[in-house]
Design an enzyme around this catalytic site. Structure first.
Site, PDB file in Angstrom:
ATOM      1  N   CYS A  79     -14.201  -9.657   6.945  1.00  0.00           N
ATOM      2  CA  CYS A  79     -15.548 -10.035   6.527  1.00  0.00           C
ATOM      3  C   CYS A  79     -15.891  -9.518   5.139  1.00  0.00           C
ATOM      4  O   CYS A  79     -16.938  -9.877   4.590  1.00  0.00           O
ATOM      5  CB  CYS A  79     -16.575  -9.531   7.536  1.00  0.00           C
ATOM      6  SG  CYS A  79     -16.743  -7.732   7.558  1.00  0.00           S
ATOM      7  N   ASP A  95      -3.073   1.276   6.755  1.00  0.00           N
ATOM      8  CA  ASP A  95      -2.172   1.003   5.625  1.00  0.00           C
ATOM      9  C   ASP A  95      -1.941  -0.498   5.461  1.00  0.00           C
ATOM     10  O   ASP A  95      -1.849  -1.004   4.345  1.00  0.00           O
ATOM     11  CB  ASP A  95      -0.835   1.723   5.819  1.00  0.00           C
ATOM     12  CG  ASP A  95      -0.996   3.235   5.752  1.00  0.00           C
ATOM     13  OD1 ASP A  95      -1.856   3.693   4.971  1.00  0.00           O
ATOM     14  OD2 ASP A  95      -0.281   3.946   6.483  1.00  0.00           O
ATOM     15  N   CYS A 128     -13.010  -4.467   4.460  1.00  0.00           N
ATOM     16  CA  CYS A 128     -12.540  -5.205   5.641  1.00  0.00           C
ATOM     17  C   CYS A 128     -11.906  -6.517   5.189  1.00  0.00           C
ATOM     18  O   CYS A 128     -12.546  -7.302   4.490  1.00  0.00           O
ATOM     19  CB  CYS A 128     -13.696  -5.480   6.597  1.00  0.00           C
ATOM     20  SG  CYS A 128     -13.199  -6.551   7.959  1.00  0.00           S
ATOM     21  N   CYS A 152     -13.649  -2.021  11.273  1.00  0.00           N
ATOM     22  CA  CYS A 152     -14.788  -2.460  10.472  1.00  0.00           C
ATOM     23  C   CYS A 152     -16.091  -2.205  11.228  1.00  0.00           C
ATOM     24  O   CYS A 152     -16.234  -2.594  12.385  1.00  0.00           O
ATOM     25  CB  CYS A 152     -14.650  -3.941  10.138  1.00  0.00           C
ATOM     26  SG  CYS A 152     -16.046  -4.578   9.193  1.00  0.00           S
ATOM     27  N   GLU A 208      -0.972  -1.348  -6.075  1.00  0.00           N
ATOM     28  CA  GLU A 208      -2.143  -0.678  -6.651  1.00  0.00           C
ATOM     29  C   GLU A 208      -1.761  -0.041  -7.973  1.00  0.00           C
ATOM     30  O   GLU A 208      -0.699   0.568  -8.106  1.00  0.00           O
ATOM     31  CB  GLU A 208      -2.642   0.409  -5.703  1.00  0.00           C
ATOM     32  CG  GLU A 208      -3.468  -0.115  -4.562  1.00  0.00           C
ATOM     33  CD  GLU A 208      -3.883   1.016  -3.646  1.00  0.00           C
ATOM     34  OE1 GLU A 208      -5.076   1.241  -3.499  1.00  0.00           O
ATOM     35  OE2 GLU A 208      -2.987   1.678  -3.104  1.00  0.00           O
ATOM     36  N   ASP A 240       0.859  -1.172   0.000  1.00  0.00           N
ATOM     37  CA  ASP A 240       0.000   0.000   0.000  1.00  0.00           C
ATOM     38  C   ASP A 240       0.904   1.235   0.000  1.00  0.00           C
ATOM     39  O   ASP A 240       1.796   1.355   0.834  1.00  0.00           O
ATOM     40  CB  ASP A 240      -0.885  -0.001   1.256  1.00  0.00           C
ATOM     41  CG  ASP A 240      -1.823   1.182   1.300  1.00  0.00           C
ATOM     42  OD1 ASP A 240      -2.895   1.098   0.674  1.00  0.00           O
ATOM     43  OD2 ASP A 240      -1.483   2.203   1.945  1.00  0.00           O
ATOM     44  N   CYS A 255     -17.881  -6.057  11.515  1.00  0.00           N
ATOM     45  CA  CYS A 255     -17.390  -7.118  12.394  1.00  0.00           C
ATOM     46  C   CYS A 255     -16.457  -6.616  13.492  1.00  0.00           C
ATOM     47  O   CYS A 255     -16.039  -7.389  14.353  1.00  0.00           O
ATOM     48  CB  CYS A 255     -16.689  -8.208  11.575  1.00  0.00           C
ATOM     49  SG  CYS A 255     -15.062  -7.723  10.962  1.00  0.00           S
TER      50      CYS A 255
HETATM   51 ZN   LIG Z   1     -15.281  -6.766   8.922  1.00  0.00          ZN
END
Ligand SMILES: [Zn+2]
Length: 411
Positions: A338, A364, A335, A354, A268, A184, A357
């Site tokens: 999840c 990062d 996330c 998140c 990326e 990242d 969850c």
């Molecule tokens: Zn999550």
């Protein structure tokens, strides 16, 4: 596999050779600028751009004409290479990789290139190099040149002359070693790896910024072209070169470490050129939050993301690894536990939490994990990533392998 590599050394020319090199660089600049002016004029008259062959014909005329007869003192191949450079600058412009070609100024990237290996003689045992119209030149022989010489570029920086010898050689295809990793890219941390390691921001420009500004102000107070002005100008150029050296050194160390320890690197697919484009906008559509963005622009340019990726790509290839570019959307908002996507997942720049969850992690690192997951998916889908599809802005540079591994001669 064929490996292209450049070896760079400081030259130790005689004063006569220095004078000649200054003149040759000046002649190449003159030819480049004259051809650019001509192409611009043709464009304004609605005429078609002249091709390389047409320009070369004109070059012969210039060398034979009375007003510019001094051009025939310079070796002809480097002059033709200046025309090639202009061709490439136009091609990059039309492919939207670069801005419109600009006129070259004296002292900015003074250089010239000998493209024909048959005219070049390298005598490593005696640390000397033969170049047309310059004769034998001594150089600081800091390491052996490996491979067959393809071409040679002579350049000047801060009053010193350097030679970059591009070579080609056959090497065994290396076996990929190490793990897969996602990266990242950021402002607070230059690069964060999915295994948690990170590289601090470079900020070499910021550190030298104050010194540079002072030197520039001092220069502006001097009478132009006076001796003191020249001294101040040399100081400004020295700081610029120091900034460049620090940045190069940092990037090379980071990319070498990463490429030696990882067989697959996912990154990326950021269009650095778009991100760092002027934030000011136009009169019709003025840019938003110009100040913040120009600060960001500077950081991006400062840290050389583009250069980082370019180095990673060729060094991974050298080590048998590969670079995979993945689409950048939502990598910072997804996330990794999840899969919930929300901008609320990232309340602050640093912390990821998140909302579905409750998973918490450095933001990062989350980005890097998502990039890696995406890279695996790209691979699984069987897309053609054998040589990491380069981004548009990258395509030109990726063709050419890097003149890396330079000698440490640059002060
Ligand atoms: Zn999550």
């Amino acid at each position: 596999m064929q490996r292209l590599q450049a070896f760079k050394y400081e030259l130790m020319p005689t004063s006569g050779q220095q004078r000649d090199m200054r003149r040759f660089a000046g002649s190449c600049r003159f030819v480049f600028n004259k051809a650019l002016a001509l192409q611009k004029a043709r464009y304004e008259h609605g005429e078609k751009k002249l091709g390389y062959a047409g320009l070369c014909k004109l070059l012969t005329d210039w060398r034979n004409s009375v007003e510019t007869a001094w051009l025939s003192d310079a070796p002809v191949h480097p002059l033709q290479q200046a025309l090639k450079d202009l061709e490439r600058a136009y091609a990059n412009f039309f492919a939207k990789r670069a801005d419109f070609p600009r006129f070259k100024k004296k002292g900015q990237g003074d250089s010239f290139r000998y493209p024909d290996p048959k005219q070049i003689k390298l005598d490593q045992a005696n640390s000397r190099l033969f170049l047309p119209k310059l004769g034998w030149i001594r150089y600081r022989n800091s390491r052996d040149v490996l491979g067959a010489v393809k071409n040679v570029t002579v350049s000047q920086s801060c009053g010193k002359w350097f030679v970059s010898i591009q070579t080609e050689r056959e090497v065994d295809r290396p076996l990929p070693r190490g793990t897969a990793v996602g990266i990242d890219m950021g402002i607070n941390r230059f690069a964060t790896l999915s295994d948690g390691t990170f590289y601090a921001p470079l900020n070499s420009f910021k550190r030298h910024e104050a010194a540079l500004r002072r030197a520039q102000q001092a220069m502006s107070r001097k009478i132009k072209f006076s001796n003191n002005w020249k001294k101040a100008k040399a100081r400004v150029q020295r700081i610029h070169s120091r900034i460049g050296n620090a940045r190069r050194d940092y990037l090379h160390k980071a990319t070498t470490t990463i490429s030696q320890n990882h067989a697959m690197v996912c990154i990326e697919d950021l269009q650095v050129r778009n991100m760092s484009k002027s934030a000011a906008g136009t009169v019709d559509a003025p840019g938003k939050s110009v100040r913040a963005k120009s600060g960001l622009n500077k950081s991006i340019l400062d840290q050389g993301w583009f250069e980082f990726r370019r180095q990673l790509e060729y060094k991974l290839a050298w080590n048998g690894g590969m670079l995979i570019a993945v689409p950048p959307h939502n990598t910072s908002r997804t996330c990794p536990c999840c899969g919930h996507v929300s901008k609320d997942n990232r309340k602050t720049q640093v912390q990821f939490k998140c909302v579905a969850c409750g998973h918490e992690e450095n933001a990062d690192v989350v980005g890097a994990i998502n990039v890696l997951a995406r890279g695996h998916r790209v691979l699984a889908c069987g897309e053609d990533v054998s040589r990491a599809k380069p981004a548009k802005a990258q395509r030109a540079a990726s063709v050419k392998q890097e003149p890396a591994e330079v000698s440490q001669a640059q002060a």
